[in-house]
Design a protein around this motif. Structure first.
Motif, PDB file in Angstrom:
ATOM      1  N   HIS A  34      -9.065  18.342  25.167  1.00 55.35           N
ATOM      2  CA  HIS A  34      -8.140  17.214  25.318  1.00 55.35           C
ATOM      3  C   HIS A  34      -6.694  17.587  25.028  1.00 55.35           C
ATOM      4  O   HIS A  34      -5.782  16.966  25.543  1.00 55.35           O
ATOM      5  N   THR A  35      -6.482  18.553  24.140  1.00 51.88           N
ATOM      6  CA  THR A  35      -5.107  18.861  23.731  1.00 51.88           C
ATOM      7  C   THR A  35      -4.561  20.100  24.430  1.00 51.88           C
ATOM      8  O   THR A  35      -3.347  20.308  24.431  1.00 51.88           O
ATOM      9  N   GLY A  36      -5.442  20.916  24.955  1.00 50.44           N
ATOM     10  CA  GLY A  36      -4.991  22.164  25.564  1.00 50.44           C
ATOM     11  C   GLY A  36      -4.687  23.233  24.525  1.00 50.44           C
ATOM     12  O   GLY A  36      -4.171  24.300  24.847  1.00 50.44           O
ATOM     13  N   LEU A  37      -4.991  22.963  23.250  1.00 50.28           N
ATOM     14  CA  LEU A  37      -4.746  23.944  22.186  1.00 50.28           C
ATOM     15  C   LEU A  37      -5.862  24.975  22.181  1.00 50.28           C
ATOM     16  O   LEU A  37      -7.009  24.678  22.543  1.00 50.28           O
ATOM     17  N   GLY A  38      -5.534  26.189  21.745  1.00 52.64           N
ATOM     18  CA  GLY A  38      -6.517  27.271  21.697  1.00 52.64           C
ATOM     19  C   GLY A  38      -7.592  27.005  20.648  1.00 52.64           C
ATOM     20  O   GLY A  38      -7.392  26.254  19.693  1.00 52.64           O
ATOM     21  N   ARG A  39      -8.740  27.680  20.833  1.00 54.77           N
ATOM     22  CA  ARG A  39      -9.892  27.484  19.955  1.00 54.77           C
ATOM     23  C   ARG A  39      -9.555  27.812  18.489  1.00 54.77           C
ATOM     24  O   ARG A  39      -9.926  27.085  17.575  1.00 54.77           O
ATOM     25  N   LYS A  40      -8.797  28.898  18.315  1.00 55.79           N
ATOM     26  CA  LYS A  40      -8.486  29.339  16.956  1.00 55.79           C
ATOM     27  C   LYS A  40      -7.572  28.337  16.240  1.00 55.79           C
ATOM     28  O   LYS A  40      -7.778  27.993  15.072  1.00 55.79           O
ATOM     29  N   LEU A  41      -6.574  27.845  16.973  1.00 51.98           N
ATOM     30  CA  LEU A  41      -5.635  26.891  16.378  1.00 51.98           C
ATOM     31  C   LEU A  41      -6.355  25.578  16.028  1.00 51.98           C
ATOM     32  O   LEU A  41      -6.165  25.019  14.945  1.00 51.98           O
ATOM     33  N   VAL A  42      -7.214  25.110  16.936  1.00 48.34           N
ATOM     34  CA  VAL A  42      -7.977  23.886  16.652  1.00 48.34           C
ATOM     35  C   VAL A  42      -8.820  24.100  15.395  1.00 48.34           C
ATOM     36  O   VAL A  42      -8.843  23.260  14.489  1.00 48.34           O
ATOM     37  N   ALA A  43      -9.504  25.263  15.326  1.00 50.68           N
ATOM     38  CA  ALA A  43     -10.371  25.546  14.161  1.00 50.68           C
ATOM     39  C   ALA A  43      -9.558  25.536  12.866  1.00 50.68           C
ATOM     40  O   ALA A  43      -9.981  24.980  11.849  1.00 50.68           O
ATOM     41  N   GLN A  44      -8.354  26.141  12.918  1.00 45.99           N
ATOM     42  CA  GLN A  44      -7.503  26.190  11.708  1.00 45.99           C
ATOM     43  C   GLN A  44      -7.067  24.804  11.266  1.00 45.99           C
ATOM     44  O   GLN A  44      -7.137  24.451  10.090  1.00 45.99           O
ATOM     45  N   ARG A  45      -6.581  24.025  12.219  1.00 44.95           N
ATOM     46  CA  ARG A  45      -6.065  22.701  11.862  1.00 44.95           C
ATOM     47  C   ARG A  45      -7.187  21.759  11.432  1.00 44.95           C
ATOM     48  O   ARG A  45      -6.999  20.931  10.545  1.00 44.95           O
ATOM     49  N   VAL A  46      -8.347  21.870  12.076  1.00 40.31           N
ATOM     50  CA  VAL A  46      -9.490  21.056  11.642  1.00 40.31           C
ATOM     51  C   VAL A  46      -9.883  21.455  10.220  1.00 40.31           C
ATOM     52  O   VAL A  46     -10.172  20.594   9.374  1.00 40.31           O
ATOM     53  N   ALA A  47      -9.827  22.759   9.936  1.00 38.49           N
ATOM     54  CA  ALA A  47     -10.139  23.222   8.570  1.00 38.49           C
ATOM     55  C   ALA A  47      -9.149  22.613   7.568  1.00 38.49           C
ATOM     56  O   ALA A  47      -9.534  22.196   6.471  1.00 38.49           O
ATOM     57  N   ASP A  48      -7.864  22.532   7.959  1.00 39.07           N
ATOM     58  CA  ASP A  48      -6.853  21.893   7.095  1.00 39.07           C
ATOM     59  C   ASP A  48      -7.232  20.435   6.815  1.00 39.07           C
ATOM     60  O   ASP A  48      -7.168  19.961   5.678  1.00 39.07           O
ATOM     61  N   LEU A  49      -7.596  19.733   7.880  1.00 40.07           N
ATOM     62  CA  LEU A  49      -7.911  18.300   7.737  1.00 40.07           C
ATOM     63  C   LEU A  49      -9.177  18.095   6.907  1.00 40.07           C
ATOM     64  O   LEU A  49      -9.273  17.134   6.131  1.00 40.07           O
ATOM     65  N   LEU A  50     -10.138  19.015   7.042  1.00 40.61           N
ATOM     66  CA  LEU A  50     -11.356  18.933   6.210  1.00 40.61           C
ATOM     67  C   LEU A  50     -10.997  19.204   4.752  1.00 40.61           C
ATOM     68  O   LEU A  50     -11.431  18.486   3.848  1.00 40.61           O
ATOM     69  N   ALA A  51     -10.150  20.220   4.530  1.00 45.76           N
ATOM     70  CA  ALA A  51      -9.775  20.583   3.155  1.00 45.76           C
ATOM     71  C   ALA A  51      -9.000  19.456   2.479  1.00 45.76           C
ATOM     72  O   ALA A  51      -9.110  19.260   1.269  1.00 45.76           O
ATOM     73  N   HIS A  52      -8.221  18.708   3.258  1.00 50.71           N
ATOM     74  CA  HIS A  52      -7.443  17.604   2.680  1.00 50.71           C
ATOM     75  C   HIS A  52      -8.244  16.305   2.607  1.00 50.71           C
ATOM     76  O   HIS A  52      -7.704  15.268   2.228  1.00 50.71           O
ATOM     77  N   GLY A  53      -9.506  16.370   3.006  1.00 57.03           N
ATOM     78  CA  GLY A  53     -10.363  15.194   2.859  1.00 57.03           C
ATOM     79  C   GLY A  53     -10.102  14.099   3.870  1.00 57.03           C
ATOM     80  O   GLY A  53     -10.497  12.950   3.664  1.00 57.03           O
ATOM     81  N   LEU A  54      -9.426  14.427   4.972  1.00 51.32           N
ATOM     82  CA  LEU A  54      -9.167  13.395   5.986  1.00 51.32           C
ATOM     83  C   LEU A  54     -10.254  13.375   7.059  1.00 51.32           C
ATOM     84  O   LEU A  54     -10.483  12.358   7.699  1.00 51.32           O
ATOM     85  N   LEU A  55     -10.907  14.527   7.238  1.00 47.04           N
ATOM     86  CA  LEU A  55     -12.056  14.588   8.154  1.00 47.04           C
ATOM     87  C   LEU A  55     -13.265  15.060   7.367  1.00 47.04           C
ATOM     88  O   LEU A  55     -13.140  15.677   6.310  1.00 47.04           O
ATOM     89  N   GLU A  56     -14.451  14.765   7.926  1.00 48.61           N
ATOM     90  CA  GLU A  56     -15.681  15.333   7.365  1.00 48.61           C
ATOM     91  C   GLU A  56     -16.587  15.744   8.522  1.00 48.61           C
ATOM     92  O   GLU A  56     -16.458  15.241   9.632  1.00 48.61           O
ATOM     93  N   GLU A  57     -17.477  16.701   8.206  1.00 47.79           N
ATOM     94  CA  GLU A  57     -18.427  17.142   9.226  1.00 47.79           C
ATOM     95  C   GLU A  57     -19.548  16.111   9.320  1.00 47.79           C
ATOM     96  O   GLU A  57     -19.993  15.566   8.314  1.00 47.79           O
ATOM     97  N   ALA A  58     -19.996  15.853  10.545  1.00 47.16           N
ATOM     98  CA  ALA A  58     -21.100  14.903  10.735  1.00 47.16           C
ATOM     99  C   ALA A  58     -22.245  15.628  11.445  1.00 47.16           C
ATOM    100  O   ALA A  58     -22.334  16.861  11.397  1.00 47.16           O
ATOM    101  N   GLU A  59     -23.101  14.874  12.113  1.00 42.23           N
ATOM    102  CA  GLU A  59     -24.264  15.459  12.758  1.00 42.23           C
ATOM    103  C   GLU A  59     -23.855  16.292  13.988  1.00 42.23           C
ATOM    104  O   GLU A  59     -22.714  16.258  14.422  1.00 42.23           O
ATOM    105  N   LEU A  60     -24.814  17.016  14.544  1.00 39.14           N
ATOM    106  CA  LEU A  60     -24.553  17.795  15.751  1.00 39.14           C
ATOM    107  C   LEU A  60     -24.400  16.852  16.937  1.00 39.14           C
ATOM    108  O   LEU A  60     -25.116  15.851  17.041  1.00 39.14           O
ATOM    109  N   ALA A  61     -23.473  17.197  17.819  1.00 36.07           N
ATOM    110  CA  ALA A  61     -23.314  16.398  19.044  1.00 36.07           C
ATOM    111  C   ALA A  61     -24.498  16.681  19.962  1.00 36.07           C
ATOM    112  O   ALA A  61     -25.090  17.757  19.892  1.00 36.07           O
TER     113      ALA A  61
END
Ligand SMILES: [Zn+2]
Length: 421
Positions: A34-61
């Protein structure tokens, strides 16, 4: 070949968070697509959001053939928001999670128009204290306060714009007062704007990026969402359709000083006055019986008696619907919404009013603006304003302008640069 500049980190965090919050994309591969961002950048930023407690991992899609991706979820219980709305005749308060879900709410009748800000906000604060006192000790922290008030609001300054009918409110520092009291950031807007926002953000599957919310209260007001954003106008006065002229009658004088305003035909106060006069004049035996039993009749009595078939009440609501339709046709021609939602006490009189509104809107609206235009009752009903107040707060807190200022602290509460900015 020039390389694109590295995307601004805060902007990326907010974009990804927004996609997960709104359900547009909920896995890392979807976020990348959806964003056109690279896989590595998405992984890094999602990791940031998980570390800051704004996102959490849920079940498998669900698998689409290859390896299933892990779903991500917004942590809507990371913080809480106190919300309030001051209507004409009541104050409502509530406590919501960051996803706009009301965990508790309370409403009480009050003559808001007659009250000064001090005693009214004293009461709001008292009710807020009660909601906080009922929380379990392990409840999430308070992150913000959102409040809807009558009349136009300077949303940037967090205070009402002077309006003659609300003496004492013009320029009153609502935001400053509540921010000092609760030590969290506070946002203020017009109550009908917040109803529109609540319907737009809080009704999954019912959203339209261009919608008008029409509140049928003591007066008629509208909140407008245009291209997914609240449209407030230059002085916070967008959506004042109660003062659109619908009849050319010099003898019908509105309290604003103009003549033929919509409020004279569809506002709850005017309907109540008409009902009372009809009851006394013997035009409606049903209303006369209610006046005798209750000592007064109001717009709800008209709605109920119309549903029961009283001819006078049916004709009064038909006329109200027709006049609303005229004003809404003009609104539809100018702003071209795809959805008009009608809420407020009089709206729940059954299909009669809605049918009259639809008939007139479709008759008078330019065909291309009428095409695909839906006119429905507000699904959130009397919760729309509180839900909208909660979304106003979370949308601001999680915006690129604000998120970077508090994300490292873990919570916006108590941070002077965001609480008192
Ligand atoms: Zn008027």
């Amino acid at each position: 070949m020039a390389t694109a500049p590295a995307p601004d980190t805060a902007q990326t965090l907010c974009t990804l968070l927004d996609m997960v919050r709104t359900g547009k994309a909920t896995t890392r591969p979807e976020l990348g697509a959806h964003t056109g961002l690279g896989r590595k950048l998405v992984a890094q930023r999602v990791a940031d959001l998980l570390a800051h407690g704004l996102l959490e991992e849920a079940e498998l899609a669900p698998s689409t053939g290859g390896r299933s991706a892990r779903q991500l979820r917004f942590r809507r219980r990371a913080g809480l928001v106190l919300v309030a709305e001051l209507g004409y005749t009541s104050i409502g308060v509530g406590l919501a999670d960051l996803g706009g879900e009301l965990l508790a709410h309370h409403e009480e009748p009050t003559d808001v128009v007659a009250e000064q800000p001090e005693p009214l906000l004293n009461r709001v604060e008292e009710l807020f204290d009660g909601l906080l006192a009922d929380l379990p000790h392990d409840a999430p922290p308070l992150w913000g306060v959102g409040i809807g008030v009558l009349g136009p609001v300077d949303a940037a300054a967090g205070c009402p714009i002077p309006l003659s009918m609300m003496a004492g409110w013009g320029g009153y520092p609502v935001r400053k007062r509540l921010a000092e009291r609760f030590d969290v950031p506070v946002w203020v807007d017009n109550e009908v704007n917040l109803m529109a926002l609540g319907e737009y953000r809080g009704t999954p599957g019912h959203q339209a990026d261009d919608l008008a919310y029409v509140k049928l209260g003591s007066g008629v007001g509208a909140g407008l969402i245009s291209g997914g954003r609240l449209s407030r106008g230059a002085r916070g006065s967008a959506g004042e359709i109660g003062h659109v002229r619908v009849v050319d009658d010099p003898s019908a004088v509105c309290r604003c000083g103009a003549t033929g305003c919509l409020n004279l035909y569809a506002g709850g106060s005017s309907l109540a006055a008409a009902a009372s006069a009809a009851a006394k004049a013997g035009d409606s035996p049903a209303l006369a019986a209610r006046l005798e039993a209750q000592g007064r009749v109001d717009a709800r009595d008209i709605a109920e008696e119309a549903r029961a078939g009283d001819p006078y009440c049916v004709s009064l609501l038909n006329r109200a619907g027709k006049m609303l339709g005229r004003a809404l046709a003009a609104l539809a021609n100018i702003t071209n919404p795809s959805l008009v939602l009608v809420g407020g006490g009089v709206a729940y009189s059954g299909d009669l009013l809605l049918a009259a509104i639809r008939e007139e809107v479709y008759r008078l609206t330019f065909p291309s603006a009428a095409h695909d235009l839906r006119i429905e009752l507000s699904p959130l009903s009397d919760r729309a304003g509180l839900v909208g107040a909660a979304f106003m707060v979370t949308d601001e807190l999680l915006s690129p302008a604000r998120l970077p200022r508090w994300i490292d602290a873990g919570s916006p509460a108590g941070l002077a640069e965001i609480v008192h900015s």
